[in-house]
Design a protein around this motif. Sequence first.
Motif, PDB file in Angstrom:
ATOM      1  N   LYS A 161      90.397  26.632  13.767  1.00  0.00           N
ATOM      2  CA  LYS A 161      91.636  26.699  14.554  1.00  0.00           C
ATOM      3  C   LYS A 161      91.464  26.016  15.897  1.00  0.00           C
ATOM      4  N   GLY A 165      95.759  26.448  20.090  1.00  0.00           N
ATOM      5  CA  GLY A 165      96.714  26.347  18.975  1.00  0.00           C
ATOM      6  C   GLY A 165      97.965  27.184  19.073  1.00  0.00           C
ATOM      7  N   GLY A 166      98.896  26.830  18.222  1.00  0.00           N
ATOM      8  CA  GLY A 166     100.182  27.510  18.096  1.00  0.00           C
ATOM      9  C   GLY A 166     100.987  26.767  17.055  1.00  0.00           C
ATOM     10  N   GLY A 167     101.922  27.484  16.430  1.00  0.00           N
ATOM     11  CA  GLY A 167     102.781  26.823  15.446  1.00  0.00           C
ATOM     12  C   GLY A 167     102.028  26.304  14.229  1.00  0.00           C
ATOM     13  N   LYS A 169      99.488  24.555  14.126  1.00  0.00           N
ATOM     14  CA  LYS A 169      98.924  23.204  14.310  1.00  0.00           C
ATOM     15  C   LYS A 169      97.427  23.278  14.607  1.00  0.00           C
ATOM     16  N   MET A 171      95.031  23.583  12.395  1.00  0.00           N
ATOM     17  CA  MET A 171      94.389  24.616  11.584  1.00  0.00           C
ATOM     18  C   MET A 171      93.976  24.017  10.237  1.00  0.00           C
ATOM     19  N   GLU A 203      87.174  31.113  12.237  1.00  0.00           N
ATOM     20  CA  GLU A 203      87.373  32.487  11.756  1.00  0.00           C
ATOM     21  C   GLU A 203      87.073  32.516  10.272  1.00  0.00           C
ATOM     22  N   LYS A 204      86.594  33.654   9.816  1.00  0.00           N
ATOM     23  CA  LYS A 204      86.454  33.816   8.373  1.00  0.00           C
ATOM     24  C   LYS A 204      87.858  33.741   7.793  1.00  0.00           C
ATOM     25  N   TYR A 205      88.036  32.960   6.706  1.00  0.00           N
ATOM     26  CA  TYR A 205      89.363  32.874   6.095  1.00  0.00           C
ATOM     27  C   TYR A 205      89.531  34.058   5.142  1.00  0.00           C
ATOM     28  N   ALA A 209      95.490  37.807   2.352  1.00  0.00           N
ATOM     29  CA  ALA A 209      95.742  38.563   3.582  1.00  0.00           C
ATOM     30  C   ALA A 209      97.233  38.792   3.797  1.00  0.00           C
ATOM     31  N   HIS A 211     100.127  39.183   7.035  1.00  0.00           N
ATOM     32  CA  HIS A 211     100.371  39.052   8.473  1.00  0.00           C
ATOM     33  C   HIS A 211     101.248  40.235   8.887  1.00  0.00           C
ATOM     34  N   GLN A 235     105.095  32.766   4.268  1.00  0.00           N
ATOM     35  CA  GLN A 235     104.969  31.635   5.189  1.00  0.00           C
ATOM     36  C   GLN A 235     104.781  30.343   4.423  1.00  0.00           C
ATOM     37  N   GLN A 239     103.638  29.085   8.732  1.00  0.00           N
ATOM     38  CA  GLN A 239     104.830  29.407   9.538  1.00  0.00           C
ATOM     39  C   GLN A 239     105.738  30.329   8.741  1.00  0.00           C
ATOM     40  N   LEU A 291      94.876  38.625  15.669  1.00  0.00           N
ATOM     41  CA  LEU A 291      94.991  37.165  15.505  1.00  0.00           C
ATOM     42  C   LEU A 291      95.331  36.519  16.841  1.00  0.00           C
ATOM     43  N   GLU A 292      96.457  36.953  17.404  1.00  0.00           N
ATOM     44  CA  GLU A 292      96.877  36.420  18.699  1.00  0.00           C
ATOM     45  C   GLU A 292      97.981  37.302  19.248  1.00  0.00           C
TER      46      GLU A 292
HETATM   47  P1  ADP Z   1      99.273  29.874  15.316  1.00  0.00           P
HETATM   48  O1  ADP Z   1      98.917  30.321  16.699  1.00  0.00           O
HETATM   49  O2  ADP Z   1      99.097  28.401  15.129  1.00  0.00           O
HETATM   50  O3  ADP Z   1     100.596  30.378  14.839  1.00  0.00           O
HETATM   51  P2  ADP Z   1      97.790  32.058  14.047  1.00  0.00           P
HETATM   52  O4  ADP Z   1      96.416  32.319  14.481  1.00  0.00           O
HETATM   53  O5  ADP Z   1      98.856  32.954  14.563  1.00  0.00           O
HETATM   54  O6  ADP Z   1      98.170  30.524  14.378  1.00  0.00           O
HETATM   55  O7  ADP Z   1      97.875  32.051  12.460  1.00  0.00           O
HETATM   56  C1  ADP Z   1      99.021  31.608  11.747  1.00  0.00           C
HETATM   57  C2  ADP Z   1      98.937  32.059  10.313  1.00  0.00           C
HETATM   58  O8  ADP Z   1      97.775  31.546   9.663  1.00  0.00           O
HETATM   59  C3  ADP Z   1      98.812  33.572  10.125  1.00  0.00           C
HETATM   60  O9  ADP Z   1     100.067  34.202  10.133  1.00  0.00           O
HETATM   61  C4  ADP Z   1      98.141  33.675   8.769  1.00  0.00           C
HETATM   62  O10 ADP Z   1      99.061  33.468   7.713  1.00  0.00           O
HETATM   63  C5  ADP Z   1      97.199  32.509   8.773  1.00  0.00           C
HETATM   64  N1  ADP Z   1      95.855  32.906   9.259  1.00  0.00           N
HETATM   65  C6  ADP Z   1      95.436  32.882  10.541  1.00  0.00           C
HETATM   66  N2  ADP Z   1      94.164  33.304  10.648  1.00  0.00           N
HETATM   67  C7  ADP Z   1      93.766  33.621   9.410  1.00  0.00           C
HETATM   68  C8  ADP Z   1      92.525  34.105   8.837  1.00  0.00           C
HETATM   69  N3  ADP Z   1      91.459  34.324   9.597  1.00  0.00           N
HETATM   70  N4  ADP Z   1      92.477  34.314   7.498  1.00  0.00           N
HETATM   71  C9  ADP Z   1      93.553  34.068   6.720  1.00  0.00           C
HETATM   72  N5  ADP Z   1      94.719  33.589   7.185  1.00  0.00           N
HETATM   73  C10 ADP Z   1      94.842  33.371   8.512  1.00  0.00           C
END
Ligand code: ADP
Length: 503
Positions: A161, A165-167, A169, A171, A203-205, A209, A211, A235, A239, A291-292
């Motif tokens: 990531k 980051g945001g949106g 992007k 990733m 981050e571990k994927y 999962a 949200h 999503q 998104q 996450l954030e």
């Molecule tokens: P952004 O800030 O770009 O929106 P996020 O960190 O909020 O990014 O993550 C966006 C989406 O990506 C999450 O809602 C989830 O679906 C997926 N995601 C993020 N981190 C992980 C993770 N460690 N493992 C699996 N999916 C993730």
Amino acid sequence: MEPVEIRKILVANRGEIAVRILRACREMGISAVAVYSQADEHALHVRRASEAIELGPAAPSESYLHAARILQAARQSGAQAIHPGYGFLSENAAFARAVVQAGLVFIGPGAAAIEAMGDKARAREQMQAAGVPVVPGHHGAADDQSLAEAARRIGFPILVKATAGGGGKGMRIAHDEGELDEALAAARREAEHAFGDDRLILEKYIRGARHVEIQILADAHGNTIHLNERECSIQRRHQKIIEEAPSPLLDSELRARMGSAAVAAAQAVGYTGAGTVEFIVDPEEGAYYFLEMNTRLQVEHPVTEMTTGLDLVQLQIQLASAQPLPAALRAARPPLGHAIECRLYAEDPANQFLPAAGPVLRFRPPEGPGIRVDSGVESGDQVTTHYDPLLAKIIVHAADRDSAIRRMQAALRDTVLLGLTSNLEFLQDIQRHPAFQRGLTTTGFIEEHMADWQPGSDLPIEVLVAAALASRAAPAGRHGRPEAAPDSPWQTLLDFRLGRPST
Ligand code: ADP
């Protein structure tokens, strides 16, 4: 802190969220001033405002992202406060600071909290220190070698990531070590391009999962509360397109634990106002990880409003006026019934969700008990490619999840949108999907169940009539088939009907 009286607010945004904020101001008896770019001169949010100020050309950098022009508009109109909505300048700490330095109220948290949460590495560090669980990962040295070593330690699959980051992007997923170099390079390129900052975290994927995010509210007098969760796992391209409250996954015990973690996260950065703490939940382990934090109003705030009976925008304005949180809100409350939101986008789900533009020939939103539509367009409006292609949010509320799904299905069936490609039929097919109906909503849902999706021929009667009228009106084309001009909206409609990709 003494309460401040806000009598006039400048709404520094466009589309449905600007319309939404204008409505809150009207209900509170607060004057509002809209701002707009040259492309939006006739847009709905301008029509809904009693006062509107032009910012400049269509490009966001010349209008909705142009901080100096927005501050000038605030001064010119005599507004005491600025509501940034979401996107654009809403999470820009420098803007929040400039607003305050100009002697105005920023309807959002302090610049320091925005800064602390805007950097994914720093946010992870602060959350760990506050005892909030973060996804196993790495947020230290960001050179390729350190990242490769960290990835081996964490184990694959890995999510790379952008720190800024945001949106969704910047990733990238690396399923194994062989994919890591490419994922790092691609994420760096995208991060540099989008944010001018190529730092990365790992981050571990987490497969399968969910949200799940918690809405919080904090006043300037030390009270922080949460308003339960929203599940936003459906999503595309990381998104959200469908959100609901409560989450089909959470029981009251997990809700209470995640709620407390969210409150701790907000308190750790001295948060004030409305905010959202996003978690990724691993259903197999029953574990949740920070996450954030989004330091603003979320697109999906209506599902919380429907299940709490509160108006989050009005609360934001009250909190920004330094009023204390009403005592009645300070005790935890279970969600009331079930709410679902579908985001209606001008985009093509059969073609990588590519944004669409064009005229809205006809938009007839659904109506009825338990249905709310937050829209940024009306019939006759133009949708351009300059901005986010969100047209409207269709939100339903019912006693339980099954009834809410049935209500949403009927609402989507009643929605008429003619003139431009949208995801309306795609949303309908998700609502009909057995896995969605069983609550098996994971972040991989669309990839897993909808990857080869194509529009069907199950069109509403209005579309069939419009297409028939268009073919009668149009002259015969090369193949003896009626043909509209290539740029005509009717052409898109005919192509849609005939199953051809539209040009
Ligand atoms: P952004 O800030 O770009 O929106 P996020 O960190 O909020 O990014 O993550 C966006 C989406 O990506 C999450 O809602 C989830 O679906 C997926 N995601 C993020 N981190 C992980 C993770 N460690 N493992 C699996 N999916 C993730």
